[in-house]
Each structure stands twice: as C-alpha cells, then as structure tokens.
Design an enzyme around this catalytic site. Structure first.
Site, PDB file in Angstrom:
ATOM      1  N   SER A   1     -13.476  -4.517   1.584  1.00  0.00           N
ATOM      2  CA  SER A   1     -14.500  -4.275   1.366  1.00  0.00           C
ATOM      3  C   SER A   1     -15.375  -4.203   1.018  1.00  0.00           C
ATOM      4  O   SER A   1     -16.783  -4.999   0.462  1.00  0.00           O
ATOM      5  CB  SER A   1     -14.744  -4.521  -0.188  1.00  0.00           C
ATOM      6  OG  SER A   1     -13.408  -4.285  -0.726  1.00  0.00           O
ATOM      7  N   PRO A   2     -16.360  -4.486   2.674  1.00  0.00           N
ATOM      8  CA  PRO A   2     -17.300  -4.995   2.787  1.00  0.00           C
ATOM      9  C   PRO A   2     -18.237  -4.230   2.263  1.00  0.00           C
ATOM     10  O   PRO A   2     -19.316  -4.169   3.134  1.00  0.00           O
ATOM     11  CB  PRO A   2     -17.376  -5.144   4.751  1.00  0.00           C
ATOM     12  CG  PRO A   2     -15.919  -3.893   5.133  1.00  0.00           C
ATOM     13  CD  PRO A   2     -15.727  -4.045   3.669  1.00  0.00           C
ATOM     14  N   LEU A   3     -18.743  -2.773   2.670  1.00  0.00           N
ATOM     15  CA  LEU A   3     -19.141  -1.526   2.483  1.00  0.00           C
ATOM     16  C   LEU A   3     -19.329  -1.699   0.061  1.00  0.00           C
ATOM     17  O   LEU A   3     -19.818  -0.675  -0.137  1.00  0.00           O
ATOM     18  CB  LEU A   3     -18.833  -0.622   2.375  1.00  0.00           C
ATOM     19  CG  LEU A   3     -19.041  -0.117   4.275  1.00  0.00           C
ATOM     20  CD1 LEU A   3     -18.937   0.667   5.006  1.00  0.00           C
ATOM     21  CD2 LEU A   3     -20.959  -0.415   4.568  1.00  0.00           C
ATOM     22  N   GLY A   4     -18.673  -3.193  -0.035  1.00  0.00           N
ATOM     23  CA  GLY A   4     -18.957  -2.714  -1.774  1.00  0.00           C
ATOM     24  C   GLY A   4     -17.806  -1.459  -2.120  1.00  0.00           C
ATOM     25  O   GLY A   4     -18.559  -1.514  -3.231  1.00  0.00           O
ATOM     26  N   ARG A   5     -17.305  -1.385  -1.588  1.00  0.00           N
ATOM     27  CA  ARG A   5     -16.334  -0.090  -3.052  1.00  0.00           C
ATOM     28  C   ARG A   5     -17.080   0.984  -2.290  1.00  0.00           C
ATOM     29  O   ARG A   5     -16.780   1.536  -2.586  1.00  0.00           O
ATOM     30  CB  ARG A   5     -15.309  -0.567  -3.861  1.00  0.00           C
ATOM     31  CG  ARG A   5     -14.492  -1.676  -3.493  1.00  0.00           C
ATOM     32  CD  ARG A   5     -14.716  -2.248  -5.754  1.00  0.00           C
ATOM     33  NE  ARG A   5     -13.735  -3.449  -5.294  1.00  0.00           N
ATOM     34  CZ  ARG A   5     -11.979  -3.366  -4.452  1.00  0.00           C
ATOM     35  NH1 ARG A   5     -11.419  -2.794  -4.227  1.00  0.00           N
ATOM     36  NH2 ARG A   5     -11.933  -4.964  -5.041  1.00  0.00           N
ATOM     37  N   GLY A   6     -17.578   1.317  -1.073  1.00  0.00           N
ATOM     38  CA  GLY A   6     -18.639   2.743  -1.142  1.00  0.00           C
ATOM     39  C   GLY A   6     -19.818   2.060  -1.198  1.00  0.00           C
ATOM     40  O   GLY A   6     -20.540   3.385  -1.106  1.00  0.00           O
TER      41      GLY A   6
ATOM     42  N   ALA B   1     -24.969   4.091  -0.132  1.00  0.00           N
ATOM     43  CA  ALA B   1     -25.741   4.433  -0.637  1.00  0.00           C
ATOM     44  C   ALA B   1     -25.621   5.718  -0.661  1.00  0.00           C
ATOM     45  O   ALA B   1     -26.831   6.919  -1.063  1.00  0.00           O
ATOM     46  CB  ALA B   1     -27.145   4.060   0.352  1.00  0.00           C
TER      47      ALA B   1
ATOM     48  N   TYR C   1       0.560  -1.187  -0.083  1.00  0.00           N
ATOM     49  CA  TYR C   1      -0.133   0.153  -0.132  1.00  0.00           C
ATOM     50  C   TYR C   1       0.812   1.456   0.248  1.00  0.00           C
ATOM     51  O   TYR C   1       1.685   1.711   0.758  1.00  0.00           O
ATOM     52  CB  TYR C   1      -0.896  -0.452   1.313  1.00  0.00           C
ATOM     53  CG  TYR C   1      -1.492  -0.903   1.427  1.00  0.00           C
ATOM     54  CD1 TYR C   1      -1.933  -2.061   0.068  1.00  0.00           C
ATOM     55  CD2 TYR C   1      -2.715  -1.516   2.201  1.00  0.00           C
ATOM     56  CE1 TYR C   1      -3.142  -2.748   0.421  1.00  0.00           C
ATOM     57  CE2 TYR C   1      -3.417  -2.359   2.806  1.00  0.00           C
ATOM     58  CZ  TYR C   1      -3.897  -3.450   1.508  1.00  0.00           C
ATOM     59  OH  TYR C   1      -4.592  -4.277   1.164  1.00  0.00           O
TER      60      TYR C   1
END
Length: 326
Positions: free
Chosen positions: A200-205, A209, A55
């Site tokens: 990525s538990p938030l689906g890459r943002g 929503a 990173y």
C-alpha cells in the site's frame, strides 16, 4: 529499471507489483485484463511479483502462473502463507507441521519448482515465530524456497525470526500516509540487514490524487479503514491536494511523487504498488526514474508532514492481528 537489494542476496526491480487486487479487495476483476496488466509490468522492467495463498483463496497464485508462463528468468515470485480464508472466516496458521503443505500447494498453483521469496503472512499468536521460521528454513534446505520473509512483524518478532534463519525482507504498510514504521520496524530491519517491502505505498490509492471518495464504500480495503471515513477522509484529501500541487511543479503525478519519496528512503526499499490498469503500472514503474533532490524532500516534509494525516489504520485489523490483512 534500477535494481534494489533485499537482504544480502536477493536483487529486485526498485518497484514491484502487488497482485492482490487481481483477485480481491477492489471490486470485480477480469483474468484476461489482469494477465495483460502483468505482462505490461514485465515489459516495464518489473521483476518482483507479490502474491499470497490467501488472495482469492488460491486464485491469485494460479493467475500469476498463467501470466508468467513465458516470462524470463529475471522474474521473481514472492508468495505468503499464514492467513487462511474459509467460509467461516479468516484465521491465522503458523503451525510448523503445516508449513511444507502450504508451500507445496503454492508451488503447484504457481506452477513453479521454487519460490523466490516465501513470507510468513501474519504471525500466529499461538505459535512462537521461531518455530514457524524453523519450518520455513527446512524449505530452503530442501530447495523449495530461495529466501524467507516476514510480513507485519513487530521488531522483537523480526529479531527472533532472524536469529533462526536469514530474513531477506519484511513486508509492512508504509507510505506518506502511514509513517509509523519509521519509528520501529524500519531501523530494526536495517540493523538486521533485512530489506524493506512496503505494501500500500500509494495509501490504498489515496496518494494518487485520483480516488473518487464516493467509491470508498465499494472497496473491502477502504470502507472499514478509519483514514477513509468522515472528517479523517476530508482532512486527508486536503493533504493529497498539497501533494498533487508539489507533484505538478515537479512535472510528475502525485502517485509518482509518493513512490519516489519511498525509493529515496534507501536502496533496500522495494515498494509493491498494486493496480489492475496497465496505464497505472507504467506510471508507477516510471517513478523509479524520478530523482528527488534534498530540497524536494524537505518541501515534502513541510507541505505534507507525517503529523498532518489522520485516522489510525491499526484499528482496522484481521482477527488475531493488530494490522490490516493486505
């Protein structure tokens, strides 16, 4: 914050912090703002901080060292090796002869005597995973590392790794947007007693929503992902609207609902959402206090079913891998 268990011995806050975005992937960064965000996470009860040598080509580990300098003993640092970024591109390296060198370099950048959780970031297709894990096990024996992990392994590779040394955690993409791991890696890991760390538990943002579709092109980790393009994105935004509506009825945010769903999958699950915004860190941490009822979970499966999302993330991969490179 409630505590979850990774493997037999590593305890962590139920929600960790993925630190990649402080160095790469989502636009310009500011180190001072990043340090403030990390301090906010500590104050919110987050104890697991996830980084990698790749990173920012070491920048992320040095930043984390600065931010955690005065942190208490409850803080756990996870870092990874195996993805090497150079001017000529990205390559994978699991050569056992270089494992100690990579570990020592990470320890120096992190300014720590020991790494709490050391992952093989990606399995080198040229090196049997057992050989790489064997070299990592020597780091545990030497007191440089406390626990071992593997990222984006197949079930067979995970079993092979666990046969060499206990594996505390496997890291992989898992969210309401990407349910494929539930068919293979999740049951295999649980059979082996290995904790689950979804990145990525938030689906890459997307699952917050709040994503502005016009900004997709500015993100290295969205613009090449099929789920964020064309008809796939339009369809997935419709699913997000349904997720948001249910979250509103529960008086939480869509992102909190997505994280609470993951936490409801078991006490061996520790999602590591990444964000640079202190307000979002607090929102994510508060998701650990959301208790979804069986009826809530049933509603989620009906309103936002696994089959309703479209776009195959597996076609977005790093050289030599079958997965994306978070």
């Amino acid at each position: 914050m409630q505590q979850h268990q990774l493997g037999s011995e590593l305890t962590s806050s139920a929600i960790g912090l993925g630190c990649m975005g402080f160095s790469q992937g989502y636009g310009a960064t500011d180190d001072d703002e990043s340090v403030t965000a990390i301090h906010t996470a500590i104050d919110a009860g987050v104890t697991l901080f996830d980084t990698a040598m790749s990173y920012g080509s070491g920048h992320n580990e040095r930043l984390l060292a600065r931010a955690l300098r005065d942190a208490g003993e409850q803080v756990r640092v996870a870092t990874k090796f195996g993805i090497v970024r150079t001017d000529s591109g990205v390559r994978l390296d699991g050569n056992p002869a270089r494992v100690r060198e990579y570990c020592d370099a990470s320890l120096q950048r992190l300014d720590r005597d020991v790494i709490d959780l050391y992952y093989l970031h990606r399995i080198d297709p040229e090196v049997p995973v057992a050989e790489t894990i064997g070299a990592m096990a020597e780091l545990v024996a030497a007191g440089k590392v406390r626990h071992l992990g593997v990222s984006e392994a197949t079930p067979a590779q995970l079993a092979e790794a666990a046969a060499v040394h206990p594996i505390a955690a496997v890291q992989f993409e898992w969210s309401m947007l990407w349910r494929e791991p539930e068919h293979d890696i999740v049951p295999t890991a649980r059979k082996l007693g290995i904790g689950l760390v979804p990145y990525s538990p938030l689906g890459r943002g997307l699952l917050t929503a709040t994503l502005d579709p016009t900004t997709v092109a500015t993100s290295d980790f969205r613009r090449n992902d099929p789920r964020f393009r064309g008809d796939h994105l339009e369809n997935n935004l419709t699913q997000v609207a349904a997720l948001r509506d249910l979250a509103t009825r529960l008086d939480i945010t869509a992102g909190q609902l997505a994280l609470a769903w993951l936490l409801a999958q078991g006490p061996d699950v520790v999602p590591i959402p990444g964000t640079r915004r202190p307000t979002r860190i607090l929102e994510n941490a508060a998701a650990a206090d959301v208790a979804l009822s069986p009826a809530d979970l049933e509603d989620l499966e009906k309103l936002v079913s696994p089959e309703s999302w479209t776009g195959d993330r597996q076609s977005f991969a790093a050289p030599g891998t079958t997965r994306s490179t978070s």
